[in-house]
Design a protein around this motif. Structure first.
Motif: not given
Lengths: 473, 313
Positions: A325-353
């Motif tokens: 459960l800990w590892a699964s939450i870890g994977v999910l949180s990494t996806f979630l926070f990675g997405w937040i990090g990407l989409t929160s302003p300002p817009q970063l370069m090479d977001a498609e990558d």
């Protein structure tokens, strides 16, 4: 008793017994003498060679420095981890380790003693090389700060390699398996040592170098904790400290890469963070399903009674369901926070990558999650009486490979053009294809596994209770 | 110091290595822990030494639980496993010094403690020899020295006499007697049962994880062997002596075995001495008269034999 005697005695009492033992053994054996003489001889030869053939060259100093440093780093990063790893693996093979656990010595002290001994051995070798390295300064072309910083980094790298060697030595695996893992590590060390040669002159700033040292220190810290967990008796709460450490590093490093990516206005730091932790938690899923289902009395008496603390304890304490459960939450949180990090302003370069990389990694992580859950299903339902929990990771890898091969065969059979090469499909289950998106199939498989996992985790959580008599409040 | 093993269970999957065993022993006692290979002796001893954890049950040393407070129990127990130290690059003195440090013996006391242990175990002369170069008997002494380095009140010894020559066995036996006289509680496992019966006051026989019999040696021998077997070697005629024996009270059966008579009698020592005096009265000259059976070895064979028969059914 004189003050000096008292001080020496106090120092003697504080010394780690493992360090005393290791240093005595090192000095008794021929290893150290051979290494030191070998280093002196090689450096004399290299220095002589450069003095004769590169005389008058303006880059004599830097060239000689780089060569000596690469030799020192490469050799130490091979020999010291191999020596430290072999010694601890040998001790683990016999009953020596057991004897240590019948004393009042703690597992962390044992690993710390081994690390310190490896560090002292490295320091001895580095001290032999110091005069030659300093000589390159006299030849000009390199400043003292660069030389010193490079030596610090080299020493840090060797210490990290030693810690990895100790980790491999501590692994609960056969000597053959340790040898294979050690060889993989050897290749890594070679590649890195080769790259390292160019680093002193790369112009990287002090901050970048400290940043790298910090990353190495974090990895070494994880290796240290994992080594301690590996040699701790099975009855101990082995998973607690490594899981707390990883969670802490995960959270702090996210904040760092978030700020870093904003300052640099690029996604590189976040993408690297995403790959490292996504990969780590996926690996942790496979490992955790191999843990025991039911805890012994020593760990159970540490389980808190109150609901929320018990839930946290379930995630962080040793145990298959909690770990999964800990590892699964870890994977999910990494996806979630990675997405937040990407989409929160300002817009970063090479977001498609990022999206490309993230989708590949997400696919592999979900595949691994399904394989781990599938392995639990197979093992706990059909093989529990015949195969111990410790082999569930092997079943998970089997499920993973079979599902990937089946998937690849299906795609090839249906003539789909997929964007990823065939080896990637086989290794990671990646089949990014516009014609035949795998999302539906993966989603159904994941859903089936969730349906199975929820009752399993619920059962395990119900059993995760302190003994009635002595539960901490 | 009282050591209580209380309803101890240790399961490995479906295998019940130790299955609900309870016994106790205390200071000054040497207790033999006997069983076939795989009976659960080593598992029990490892739990006692806190190296393993029971599935259920507990071990208590004067009320200190090995499950709940393993750190405290480690200070009270000296564990001697069946493996021996074999380091090539470590001397006897360095080995003992390392374990003294591992038990946090302060430097002010450490040198004296090591000297005392070396002199008690007779290692003083070989203190600078490497462990690898020692004979098995000497390695066994080093192992004993290591277990004694923190002066524990309880000793747990797994097969300490295995592979030792007769002289080393006798020396080990003497050391154990001294330790018991010093007030240490000793649990010792061995397959050399004759050795054990000479030094042990009590015995626990374990078979397939369960205790078959436990108690003081006298108790269990008398309980388990109501029949005594006497070996009688007459100085004169064998047949004449056989006839005389057959007519005596308490004698149930007499068989000729080589140049000896083997008489099965009901009762114990008292009845045996009556038979001897009756024979003497009748003028039968006796060259040798000894009690056979009722020793630890026959008792062990009897118990394990029963188990095998039970399984055969």
């Amino acid at each position: 008793m004189s003050a000096l005697t008292a001080w020496v005695r106090s120092l003697d009492n504080r010394m780690n017994p493992i360090v005393v033992k290791e240093l005595r053994q090192i000095s008794r054996g021929k290893f150290l003498i051979v290494i030191l003489i070998g280093f002196l001889f090689t450096q004399l030869t290299v220095t002589g060679f450069f003095s004769v053939f590169s005389r008058g060259s303006s880059s004599l100093g830097p060239d000689l420095f780089q060569t000596l440093l690469a030799f020192l780093t490469g050799t130490c990063a091979l020999l010291i981890p191999a020596y430290a790893g072999f010694r601890i693996a040998n001790e683990r093979a016999g009953e020596n380790m057991d004897l240590l656990f019948s004393t009042t010595l703690k597992p962390a002290s044992i690993v710390w003693g081994k690390t310190l001994s490896a560090g002292i051995l490295a320091a001895m070798i580095y001290s032999v090389c110091m005069p030659f390295i300093y000589m390159t300064y006299l030849l000009r072309g390199i400043d003292l700060l660069t030389a010193l910083m490079s030596l610090v980094m080299s020493f840090g790298y060797v210490t990290l390699a030693a810690q990895i060697g100790i980790l491999i030595g501590c692994m609960p695996a056969s000597r053959v398996m340790k040898g294979i893992v050690g060889l993989v590590g050897l290749v890594g060390v070679f590649v890195f040592a080769f790259q390292f040669q160019a680093f002193p002159m790369s112009g990287a700033g002090v901050a970048a170098r400290f940043g790298i040292l910090l990353i190495w220190a974090l990895i070494a810290g994880l290796c240290f904790l994992l080594s301690t967990a590996f040699i701790s008796p099975p009855s101990a709460n082995r998973a607690l400290i490594p899981r707390l450490y990883v969670t802490g590093v995960w959270a702090i490093s996210f904040l760092i890469v978030l700020v870093w990516s904003r300052i640099a206005v690029e996604i590189g730091p976040i993408l690297m963070w995403y790959i490292i932790f996504g990969g780590f938690f996926s690996w942790a899923m496979i490992v955790s399903v191999s843990e025991r289902d039911f805890l012994g009395p020593r760990v159970r008496r540490q389980i808190p009674r109150s609901g929320l603390r018990r839930l946290f304890a379930f995630l962080f304490y040793s145990g298959s369901a909690g770990g999964f459960l800990w590892a699964s939450i870890g994977v999910l949180s990494t996806f979630l926070f990675g997405w937040i990090g990407l989409t929160s302003p300002p817009q970063l370069m090479d977001a498609e990558d990022f999206l490309d990389g993230a989708s590949i990694l997400s696919f592999a992580c979900i595949n691994l999650w399904i394989a781990s859950a599938g392995a639990v299903l197979i093992h706990r339902k059909f093989l529990k009486k015949r195969v111990s929990n410790g082999y569930t990771w092997l079943i998970a890898l089997g499920v993973y490979m079979v599902s990937n091969i089946t998937w690849a065969t299906m795609l090839i059979g249906s003539g789909v053009n997929f964007h990823a090469p065939i080896w990637a499909v086989l290794l990671f289950g990646i089949s990014v294809s516009n014609d035949n998106p795998p999302t539906a199939a993966i989603g159904i498989a994941a859903l089936i596994m969730v349906c199975f996992c929820i009752p399993w985790i619920k059962r395990q959580f119900s059993a995760f209770t302190p003994p009635l008599a002595d539960a901490p409040s | 110091m009282e050591v209580k093993i209380n309803r101890l269970k240790r399961y490995f999957g479906l295998t019940r290595a130790v299955d609900d065993i309870s016994f106790s022993f205390s200071s000054g006692e040497i207790v033999a822990f006997i069983g076939s290979n795989g009976a659960g002796k080593t598992t029990t001893m490892r739990i006692l030494a806190t190296l393993d954890e029971p599935t259920e049950g507990d071990v208590e040393l004067d009320g200190v639980s090995a499950v709940n407070h393993p750190e405290q129990v480690r200070k009270l127990i000296g564990y001697m496993p069946d493996s021996l130290p074999t380091h090539r690059d470590m001397t006897v003195h360095e080995y003992l010094d390392f374990f003294a440090r591992a038990y946090s013996i302060p430097s002010e006391k450490r040198a004296q403690t090591i000297d005392d242990v070396q002199s008690f175990t007779g290692l003083g002369d070989i203190r600078n020899n490497t462990l690898h170069s020692l004979s098995k008997g000497m390695k066994q002494r080093v192992s004993l020295g290591r277990a004694l380095i923190h002066d524990p009140p309880v000793m747990v010894m797994d097969e300490p006499a295995a592979g030792l020559d007769p002289r080393a066995r006798i020396e080990l036996r003497e050391l154990l007697r001294i330790l018991a006289d010093q007030g240490k509680a000793i649990l010792i496992s061995s397959h050399i049962l004759t050795e054990l019966s000479e030094i042990c006051g009590g015995a626990v026989i374990i078979e397939k994880g369960k205790i078959a019999v436990a108690g003081t040696l006298d108790e269990i021998l008398s309980q388990q062997a109501p029949q005594t077997v006497l070996a009688v070697r007459p100085a004169g005629g064998l047949e004449e002596a056989r006839q005389a024996l057959m007519l005596l009270p308490n004698v149930e059966n007499v068989a000729v075995v080589g140049n000896e008579l083997e008489a099965r009698i009901s009762g114990g020592e008292e009845e045996a001495s009556q038979i001897l005096s009756e024979l003497m009265k009748q003028g039968i000259q006796i060259a040798e008269f000894k009690r056979r059976g009722g020793d630890l070895e026959s008792l062990f064979m009897q118990i394990t034999g029963k188990e095998d028969e039970g399984n055969g059914k």
